[in-house]
Design an enzyme around this catalytic site. Sequence first.
Site, PDB file in Angstrom:
ATOM      1  N   GLY A  85       4.271  -7.493   9.998  1.00 44.55           N
ATOM      2  CA  GLY A  85       3.909  -7.151   8.620  1.00 44.55           C
ATOM      3  C   GLY A  85       3.967  -8.378   7.731  1.00 44.55           C
ATOM      4  O   GLY A  85       4.392  -9.458   8.145  1.00 44.55           O
ATOM      5  N   MET A  86       3.545  -8.209   6.509  1.00 46.06           N
ATOM      6  CA  MET A  86       3.516  -9.339   5.569  1.00 46.06           C
ATOM      7  C   MET A  86       4.916  -9.917   5.343  1.00 46.06           C
ATOM      8  O   MET A  86       5.113 -11.133   5.389  1.00 46.06           O
ATOM      9  CB  MET A  86       2.914  -8.887   4.243  1.00 46.06           C
ATOM     10  N   CYS A 120      10.248   0.327  -6.225  1.00 41.35           N
ATOM     11  CA  CYS A 120       9.914   1.700  -6.627  1.00 41.35           C
ATOM     12  C   CYS A 120      11.134   2.624  -6.585  1.00 41.35           C
ATOM     13  O   CYS A 120      11.040   3.788  -6.960  1.00 41.35           O
ATOM     14  CB  CYS A 120       8.806   2.271  -5.752  1.00 41.35           C
ATOM     15  N   TYR A 171       8.887   7.883  -0.573  1.00 39.94           N
ATOM     16  CA  TYR A 171       9.187   6.521  -0.101  1.00 39.94           C
ATOM     17  C   TYR A 171      10.431   5.989  -0.803  1.00 39.94           C
ATOM     18  O   TYR A 171      11.321   5.419  -0.165  1.00 39.94           O
ATOM     19  CB  TYR A 171       7.975   5.622  -0.378  1.00 39.94           C
ATOM     20  N   HIS A 180      -2.056  -2.200  -1.614  1.00 33.00           N
ATOM     21  CA  HIS A 180      -1.469  -2.337  -2.945  1.00 33.00           C
ATOM     22  C   HIS A 180      -2.482  -2.975  -3.899  1.00 33.00           C
ATOM     23  O   HIS A 180      -3.532  -3.439  -3.483  1.00 33.00           O
ATOM     24  CB  HIS A 180      -0.201  -3.186  -2.869  1.00 33.00           C
ATOM     25  N   TRP A 223      -9.175   1.033 -11.072  1.00 32.45           N
ATOM     26  CA  TRP A 223      -8.399   2.264 -11.295  1.00 32.45           C
ATOM     27  C   TRP A 223      -7.497   2.127 -12.512  1.00 32.45           C
ATOM     28  O   TRP A 223      -6.823   1.100 -12.685  1.00 32.45           O
ATOM     29  CB  TRP A 223      -7.505   2.525 -10.084  1.00 32.45           C
ATOM     30  N   ASP A 279      -2.157   5.656 -13.584  1.00 30.48           N
ATOM     31  CA  ASP A 279      -1.648   4.301 -13.845  1.00 30.48           C
ATOM     32  C   ASP A 279      -0.357   4.007 -13.086  1.00 30.48           C
ATOM     33  O   ASP A 279      -0.005   2.859 -12.882  1.00 30.48           O
ATOM     34  CB  ASP A 279      -1.364   4.125 -15.351  1.00 30.48           C
TER      35      ASP A 279
END
Length: 309
Positions: free
Chosen positions: A14-15, A110, A137, A180, A203, A270
Amino acid sequence: MEKNAKIYVAGHRGMVGSAIYRKLQKEGYQNLIVRTSAELDLRDQLAVTGFFQKEQPEYVFLAAAKVGGIVANNTYRADFLYENLCIQNNVIHQAYKNEVKKLMFLGSSCIYPKLAPQPLKEEYLLTGLLEETNEPYAIAKIAGIKMADAYRAQYHCDFISVMPTNLYGYNDNYHPQNSHVLPALIRKFHEAKINGSEEVNIWGSGTPMREFLFADDLADACYFLMQNFNEPGFINIGTGKDLTIKDLALLIKNVIGFEGKLTFDSSKPDGTPRKLMDVSKLHSLGWKHKTELEEGIKLAYADFLAKHS
């Protein structure tokens, strides 16, 4: 961490995990243990038990997780909760059972309440309701922090937790639905430029404010904290600076060289109005980010071009 120590980087493709892996290699660590998800399913308790008993890692960076943007989080709510709980439960418990010297659990910003005061201080955890779209999450990640703390309290394990802000960089996810905001915008502007589009629609209203940290800077912070941080709770990792989504879009537009105009779809959600980390605790320990946003976007776009065009 001794240079010959066995270090397990969970989620090395992963990143975040790949950035940590590169950083450790750069610092001269050669005894690195990795497994792809095909080789080791971290959701599988028996498989993880066998892996730890066989490999006996001394240090663990737990960067493996099921991750995604606002759409993925909201769509796959059960998967995000179940799979992340499985991964962290299995790895943290086996780290304890196999006497790992130190483990770092990586969470996400988050975890903070949706309407928490800004900037976000570590002590604001669990002081209000979470953002609805990524609540499953966030709950999994909060459970991971509390689990690391519980093993520290009950079994005296040196388990620490870090909370990165929004990340971007090499090996990012550019999936049209599940990425993301920053990589999604890179892809959108790139495709609009290639296709000669006159406008890019974004968006939301463009007014939410977000902070972004280059993933290699995060890896540098993780390496630093593995050696300089040993406390219950967690520590924020970020830049301490934010900007609006509109300003982010303009920055990416300029880096990519898209000539058209921007429009915003206010009917789309948002998310949280603002999400800025208070990084005073991290700064007081002596670490600050090195890569500024425009420079980081240029590096990320070059990586995108190399892999996706």
